[in-house]
Design an enzyme around this catalytic site. Structure first.
Site, PDB file in Angstrom:
ATOM      1  CE1 TYR A   1      22.296   5.313 -28.221  1.00 19.26           C
ATOM      2  CE2 TYR A   1      22.959   3.353 -29.427  1.00 19.26           C
ATOM      3  CZ  TYR A   1      22.018   4.322 -29.152  1.00 19.26           C
ATOM      4  OH  TYR A   1      20.821   4.309 -29.791  1.00 19.26           O
TER       5      TYR A   1
ATOM      6  CD  GLU B   1      20.370   6.694 -24.351  1.00 23.04           C
ATOM      7  OE1 GLU B   1      20.223   6.329 -23.172  1.00 23.04           O
ATOM      8  OE2 GLU B   1      19.646   6.312 -25.287  1.00 23.04           O
TER       9      GLU B   1
ATOM     10  CG  ASP C   1      14.347  28.516 -36.903  1.00 24.75           C
ATOM     11  OD1 ASP C   1      15.523  28.443 -37.299  1.00 24.75           O
ATOM     12  OD2 ASP C   1      13.455  27.701 -37.204  1.00 24.75           O
TER      13      ASP C   1
ATOM     14  CB  THR D   1      19.912  24.062 -39.520  1.00 24.61           C
ATOM     15  OG1 THR D   1      19.966  25.258 -40.300  1.00 24.61           O
ATOM     16  CG2 THR D   1      18.452  23.623 -39.369  1.00 24.61           C
TER      17      THR D   1
ATOM     18  CE  LYS E   1      18.248  24.880 -43.379  1.00 24.70           C
ATOM     19  NZ  LYS E   1      16.902  25.195 -42.893  1.00 24.70           N
TER      20      LYS E   1
ATOM     21  NE  ARG F   1      20.451  17.383 -44.298  1.00 26.56           N
ATOM     22  CZ  ARG F   1      20.461  18.347 -45.217  1.00 26.56           C
ATOM     23  NH1 ARG F   1      21.495  18.511 -46.007  1.00 26.56           N
ATOM     24  NH2 ARG F   1      19.455  19.151 -45.337  1.00 26.56           N
TER      25      ARG F   1
HETATM   26  C1  LIG Z   1      15.843  24.516 -42.413  1.00 30.27           C
HETATM   27  C2  LIG Z   1      15.014  25.102 -41.354  1.00 30.27           C
HETATM   28  C3  LIG Z   1      14.490  24.319 -40.306  1.00 30.27           C
HETATM   29  C4  LIG Z   1      14.506  22.818 -40.285  1.00 30.27           C
HETATM   30  O1  LIG Z   1      15.660  22.186 -40.398  1.00 30.27           O
HETATM   31  P1  LIG Z   1      15.747  20.618 -40.769  1.00 30.27           P
HETATM   32  O2  LIG Z   1      17.128  20.292 -40.392  1.00 30.27           O
HETATM   33  O3  LIG Z   1      15.420  20.516 -42.215  1.00 30.27           O
HETATM   34  O4  LIG Z   1      14.728  19.897 -39.927  1.00 30.27           O
HETATM   35  C5  LIG Z   1      13.817  24.967 -39.284  1.00 30.27           C
HETATM   36  N1  LIG Z   1      13.646  26.300 -39.310  1.00 30.27           N
HETATM   37  C6  LIG Z   1      14.097  27.076 -40.310  1.00 30.27           C
HETATM   38  C7  LIG Z   1      13.878  28.548 -40.265  1.00 30.27           C
HETATM   39  C8  LIG Z   1      14.790  26.506 -41.360  1.00 30.27           C
HETATM   40  O5  LIG Z   1      15.224  27.280 -42.358  1.00 30.27           O
END
Ligand SMILES: *Cc1c(COP(=O)(O)O)cnc(C)c1O
Length: 432
Positions: free
Chosen positions: A48, A50, A194, A220, A223, A229
Site C-alpha cells: 500500500y 497512498e 486524450d 492509457t 494500447k 492496462r
Molecule cells: C481506451 C480509451 C479510454 C478508456 O480507457 P479504459 O482503460 O478502458 O478505461 C479513454 N479514452 C480513449 C480515447 C480511449 O481510447
C-alpha cells in the site's frame, strides 16, 4: 498454478493459446513484452502506498518510491511532459480525475460524439461525464468524415465550454491538437488531449504531438504504447486559466498549481492506493518506448495499417475516409447492407480474425447493430508482421466479408491464419 488452481489455470492457458493462434486486430489491444508481464505479476501487488513518492501515508515505501519516480521520469522524457501522474488506474478514471481537477459539477465539457469516434468519457449521455457536467458534442463532416476544425470552432464559440476534449477511439486520421488549442485559447477553455489510442505513435514520432501546448494530456498505457492496462495524466505545471482574484498569496499559489490539482484529484480525490505492480510495468514499458526499436515499431504500425487499407480497398471494401494515417481502419459496410457490423465481426472471428463492430459516422443503424468494423495493426506489428502479411490478411478479410455465410471458406482461412501465426510466434515458452 497448474496444480494449485487448475480451474483458473486452464482458462488462462487456453487464453494464451487463443492469442497465439488468431490475428488480433482490435486496435486498442496489444501484446506486451515478457518484461512488462513480469513486472505486472510481481510482489509489488502486496504494498500500500497512498500518497506520492517521499510523501506517503504508509511506511515501507522506499523501493516503491524509486519505481514510481522512474516511471514519472521516463514518461517525462518520452513525451516532453512537465508533470506526470502515473497513479491513474485506467483511462476512464483518468479522464474523471482530469474533470474533477479542473471543473465544478455543472461546468461544460465539449468532446467528440461516441458514434463518430469519440469515447464514452468525453460526454456521452450514459456516462458520468454527462451526469455531473453539461456536455456538448462535436462530430465529423458528413462528406469528408474528417474533423472539421472550423465547425468545431463555431460550436465552441457558441457553447463556451470550460474544457475541450480532443482524441478518439475510432478515427483513422491525424488529429490537429494545435488547432484545438487555438480554439480553446479563443474561448478561454482548458484543453484535454486524450491520446489513449495513439500514444505509441506520438511517442514514436509518427503522429503530431499535443505537447507542449495542451493543458492536460491523458493516455492509457495498454494500447499502441504497449504497456500494462493502466493510464497516466500529464499536464503543465501552471494553470493558465487560474482565477486568483481576491486570493492571498498562499491560496493564489495553490490555484495556479495545475500539477497539484491533478495530483490531488487522483489521490485523495478519486483513488486510494496506487497499483504498484502496474506502476513498475509502466516504468518498464516507458523504458522500452524510449528505444530506437520502438520508433521503428511505431513506424511499422502505420506502414502496416496503410498496406492493409490498400489491400482492403483493392479488394472492393469501403473504408471510412478511404484510408488511414494511423494504426486504425474503420470498414464501412453500408454498401453491403445496413447494420452488418456485428455479423461481419462474428464471421471474421470464425475465420480466426478478431475485430470489433463499430458505428460509422452518421450510421443509419443502432449502436448495438452498427454498420462498421474497427480494425488495427498494433498487435500484428508487435508479432513482427509487415506489409506482405498485411496484403494477405486484407485479401482474407475481403473474402470473408463478401461471403459471410461460407463456412468452408472461413474454415480454410482459419487454418491459414493459424499457419501464419505460427510463423510469427508470441510468448514462446510461457505457460500463461
Ligand atoms: C481506451 C480509451 C479510454 C478508456 O480507457 P479504459 O482503460 O478502458 O478505461 C479513454 N479514452 C480513449 C480515447 C480511449 O481510447
Amino acid at each position: 498454478m497448474e496444480h494449485k488452481d487448475p480451474e483458473v489455470w486452464k482458462h488462462m492457458q487456453a487464453e494464451l493459446q487463443r492469442q497465439q493462434t488468431v490475428l488480433n486486430m482490435i486496435p486498442s489491444e496489444n501484446y506486451v513484452s515478457n518484461t512488462v508481464l513480469q513486472a505486472a505479476g510481481s510482489v509489488l501487488t502486496n504494498k500500500y502506498s497512498e500518497g506520492y513518492p517521499k510523501k506517503r501515508y504508509y511506511q515501507g515505501n522506499s523501493h516503491v518510491d524509486e519505481i514510481e519516480l522512474l516511471a514519472i521520469e521516463r514518461a517525462q522524457r518520452l513525451f516532453g511532459a512537465e508533470h506526470v501522474n502515473v497513479q491513474s488506474l485506467s483511462g476512464s478514471p483518468a479522464n474523471q480525475a482530469v474533470f474533477h481537477a479542473l471543473l465544478n459539477p455543472g461546468d461544460k465539457i465539449m468532446g467528440m460524439r461516441l458514434d463518430m469516434g469519440g469515447h464514452l468519457t468525453h460526454g456521452h449521455s450514459v456516462n458520468f461525464s454527462a451526469r455531473y457536467y453539461q456536455t456538448v458534442q462535436y462530430g465529423v463532416d458528413p462528406e469528408t468524415e474528417l474533423l472539421d476544425m472550423e465547425a468545431i470552432r463555431q460550436l465552441a464559440l457558441k457553447e463556451k465550454p470550460k474544457i475541450i476534449v480532443s482524441g478518439a477511439t475510432a478515427y483513422p486520421r491525424l488529429i490537429d491538437f494545435n488547432a484545438f488549442q487555438k480554439i480553446a485559447d479563443e474561448v478561454g477553455a482548458y484543453t484535454l488531449a486524450d491520446i489513449s489510442h495513439i500514444a505509441g505513435l506520438v511517442a514514436g514520432g509518427v503522429h503530431p504531438t499535443p505537447f507542449p501546448f495542451t493543458d492536460v494530456v491523458m493516455t492509457t498505457t495498454h494500447k499502441t504504447l504497449r504497456g500494462p492496462r493502466s493510464a497516466m495524466i500529464m499536464c503543465k505545471n501552471e494553470d493558465r486559466l487560474a482565477n486568483v482574484e481576491g486570493l492571498d498569496e498562499k491560496q493564489a499559489k495553490k490555484e495556479r498549481d495545475m500539477a497539484g490539482k491533478i495530483d490531488r484529484a487522483v489521490f485523495p480525490g478519486l483513488q486510494g492506493g496506487p497499483h504498484n505492480h502496474i506502476t513498475a510495468a509502466k516504468a518498464v514499458a516507458f523504458g522500452e518506448a524510449l528505444t530506437y526499436d520502438f520508433r521503428m515499431y511505431a513506424e511499422q504500425i502505420v506502414k502496416n495499417a496503410k498496406a492493409l487499407a490498400e489491400s482492403l480497398m483493392g479488394n472492393g471494401i469501403k473504408l471510412v475516409t478511404n484510408g488511414t494515417d494511423n494504426h486504425l481502419i474503420l470498414i464501412d459496410l453500408r454498401p453491403m447492407g445496413i447494420g452488418l457490423g456485428r455479423d461481419a465481426a462474428v464471421a471474421l472471428e470464425e475465420a480466426g480474425i478478431i475485430t470489433n463492430c463499430n458505428t460509422v459516422p452518421y450510421d443509419p443503424s443502432t449502436p448495438f447493430k452498427p454498420s462498421g468494423v474497427r480494425i488495427g495493426t498494433p498487435s500484428l506489428t508487435s508479432q513482427g508482421m509487415k506489409e506482405p502479411e498485411m496484403r494477405q490478411i486484407g485479401e482474407w478479410m475481403a473474402a470473408v466479408l463478401k461471403d459471410m455465410g461460407n463456412t468452408a471458406l472461413k474454415q480454410k482461412i482459419k487454418e491459414d491464419v493459424k499457419e501464419l501465426c505460427s510463423r510469427f510466434p508470441i510468448y514462446q515458452g510461457r505457460e500463461c
